[in-house]
Scaffold this active site. Structure first.
Site, PDB file in Angstrom:
ATOM      1  N   CYS A  70      36.809  13.332  59.933  1.00  0.00           N
ATOM      2  CA  CYS A  70      36.008  12.765  58.851  1.00  0.00           C
ATOM      3  C   CYS A  70      35.671  11.330  59.245  1.00  0.00           C
ATOM      4  O   CYS A  70      36.579  10.507  59.442  1.00  0.00           O
ATOM      5  CB  CYS A  70      36.805  12.792  57.555  1.00  0.00           C
ATOM      6  SG  CYS A  70      35.965  11.904  56.227  1.00  0.00           S
ATOM      7  N   GLY A  71      34.397  11.029  59.392  1.00  0.00           N
ATOM      8  CA  GLY A  71      33.986   9.717  59.903  1.00  0.00           C
ATOM      9  C   GLY A  71      34.295   8.580  58.950  1.00  0.00           C
ATOM     10  O   GLY A  71      34.866   7.548  59.339  1.00  0.00           O
ATOM     11  N   CYS A 212      28.416  10.371  54.286  1.00  0.00           N
ATOM     12  CA  CYS A 212      29.150  11.173  55.271  1.00  0.00           C
ATOM     13  C   CYS A 212      28.970  10.549  56.651  1.00  0.00           C
ATOM     14  O   CYS A 212      27.836  10.418  57.137  1.00  0.00           O
ATOM     15  CB  CYS A 212      28.630  12.614  55.250  1.00  0.00           C
ATOM     16  SG  CYS A 212      29.570  13.672  56.360  1.00  0.00           S
TER      17      CYS A 212
HETATM   18  N1  LIG Z   1      34.094  17.772  54.334  1.00  0.00           N
HETATM   19  C1  LIG Z   1      33.733  17.817  55.706  1.00  0.00           C
HETATM   20  C2  LIG Z   1      34.410  16.803  56.533  1.00  0.00           C
HETATM   21  C3  LIG Z   1      34.308  15.451  56.005  1.00  0.00           C
HETATM   22  C4  LIG Z   1      33.160  14.684  56.622  1.00  0.00           C
HETATM   23  C5  LIG Z   1      33.163  13.314  56.130  1.00  0.00           C
HETATM   24  N2  LIG Z   1      33.147  12.955  54.792  1.00  0.00           N
HETATM   25  C6  LIG Z   1      32.669  12.244  57.044  1.00  0.00           C
HETATM   26  O1  LIG Z   1      32.504  11.107  56.585  1.00  0.00           O
HETATM   27  O2  LIG Z   1      32.508  12.482  58.232  1.00  0.00           O
HETATM   28  C7  LIG Z   1      34.013  19.164  56.337  1.00  0.00           C
HETATM   29  O3  LIG Z   1      34.790  19.971  55.813  1.00  0.00           O
HETATM   30  O4  LIG Z   1      33.475  19.393  57.413  1.00  0.00           O
END
Ligand SMILES: N[C@@H](CCC[C@H](N)C(=O)O)C(=O)O
Length: 266
Positions: A70-71, A212
């Site tokens: 998660c970035g 995200c």
């Molecule tokens: N919920 C996503 C992973 C999370 C990504 C995230 N919030 C980010 O900032 O990169 C998943 O299940 O792929």
């Protein structure tokens, strides 16, 4: 259980130390803690572990599902480690489910960190080939769909409609397409300049979130591949601010993190 809460552009996380949750069902704990009515409330749950030689991020979505990366959560974990004196150097590495990632603190006030995320992978595991600009029909509406893996799977669609209703409806429907048997986050992007996109993400395991990080990386690299944007440094706009994504051989994400609260839960 001692916790701290952070957010990266409104994508929010509860961070706890591995010692405080050892032996617990982390998936169930994520579900309980992330509940916005009966828990602390967050998009994700991060367990910070110091079991190995370098810090490790163990990440769960609000629905209790494990994810490799998660970035925004990664940047928040960098600030958590710094706030708790668990990292002392400007440059350091953190283990994630997607491998060891290098990071460098590039701003103190406000906190800003640059993270190296490696290369985007385009070969789609389900179809064994790239899924780039493929026309698909979802409930009578046509989309040009692309996908990339940047530590976690992402679909990217360029669209002028970024309304909540549109994202909620088609994010969930695209996640359910047979291309994505394990689900996918879905990024809806609008070009706003030569090197600028605006993005709203429907996240796997959460739903529509405010930002995200890995989705911004996937969207910037796919936007460039499709010729919709250009330049080494792409500005990805979110409701609460920007991320800078460098898309050379390797992807770099630069952005902040903010501590919101700390306390005890349960
Ligand atoms: N919920 C996503 C992973 C999370 C990504 C995230 N919030 C980010 O900032 O990169 C998943 O299940 O792929």
């Amino acid at each position: 259980m001692k916790f701290e809460k952070y957010h990266g552009l409104g994508n929010d996380f509860v961070v706890v130390s591995h010692e405080d949750v050892a032996g617990k069902d982390l998936s169930q704990l994520a579900l309980t803690v992330c509940n916005r009515k009966t828990g602390i409330g967050a998009d994700g749950f991060i367990v910070s572990s110091l079991r190995g030689e370098i810090p490790e991020m163990i990440f769960y979505n609000a629905d209790g599902s494990y994810d490799t990366m998660c970035g925004n959560g990664f940047r928040c974990l960098c600030l958590y480690l710094k706030n708790n004196d668990l990292i002392k150097d400007r440059k350091f590495s953190i283990k994630t489910g997607a491998g060891v990632l290098d990071a460098e603190v590039v701003g103190e006030d406000p906190f800003l960190v640059k993270v190296a995320l490696g290369r985007a992978e385009y070969i789609h595991p389900t179809i064994g080939e790239e899924l780039i600009d493929r026309e698909v029909e979802v409930e009578g509406r046509r989309f040009n769909l692309s996908a990339a893996f940047v530590g976690t799977p992402h679909a990217v669609v360029f669209s002028d409609d970024l309304s909540d209703e549109f994202i909620d409806k088609y994010g969930a429907l695209i996640n359910d397409l047979p291309y994505f048997p394990e689900g996918t986050s879905v990024n809806f992007c609008r070009v706003e300049g030569d090197n600028v996109i605006r993005i709203i993400t429907w996240e796997r395991g959460v739903g529509r979130t405010m930002a995200c990080g890995t989705g911004s990386c996937a969207s910037a690299t796919i936007g460039k591949r499709l010729g919709k944007i250009s330049g080494e440094s792409i500005v990805v706009k979110h409701a609460l601010g920007d991320l800078t994504i460098e898309t050379g051989d390797e992807i770099y994400m630069t952005g902040g993190g903010v501590k919101v609260a700390s306390g005890y839960f349960g």
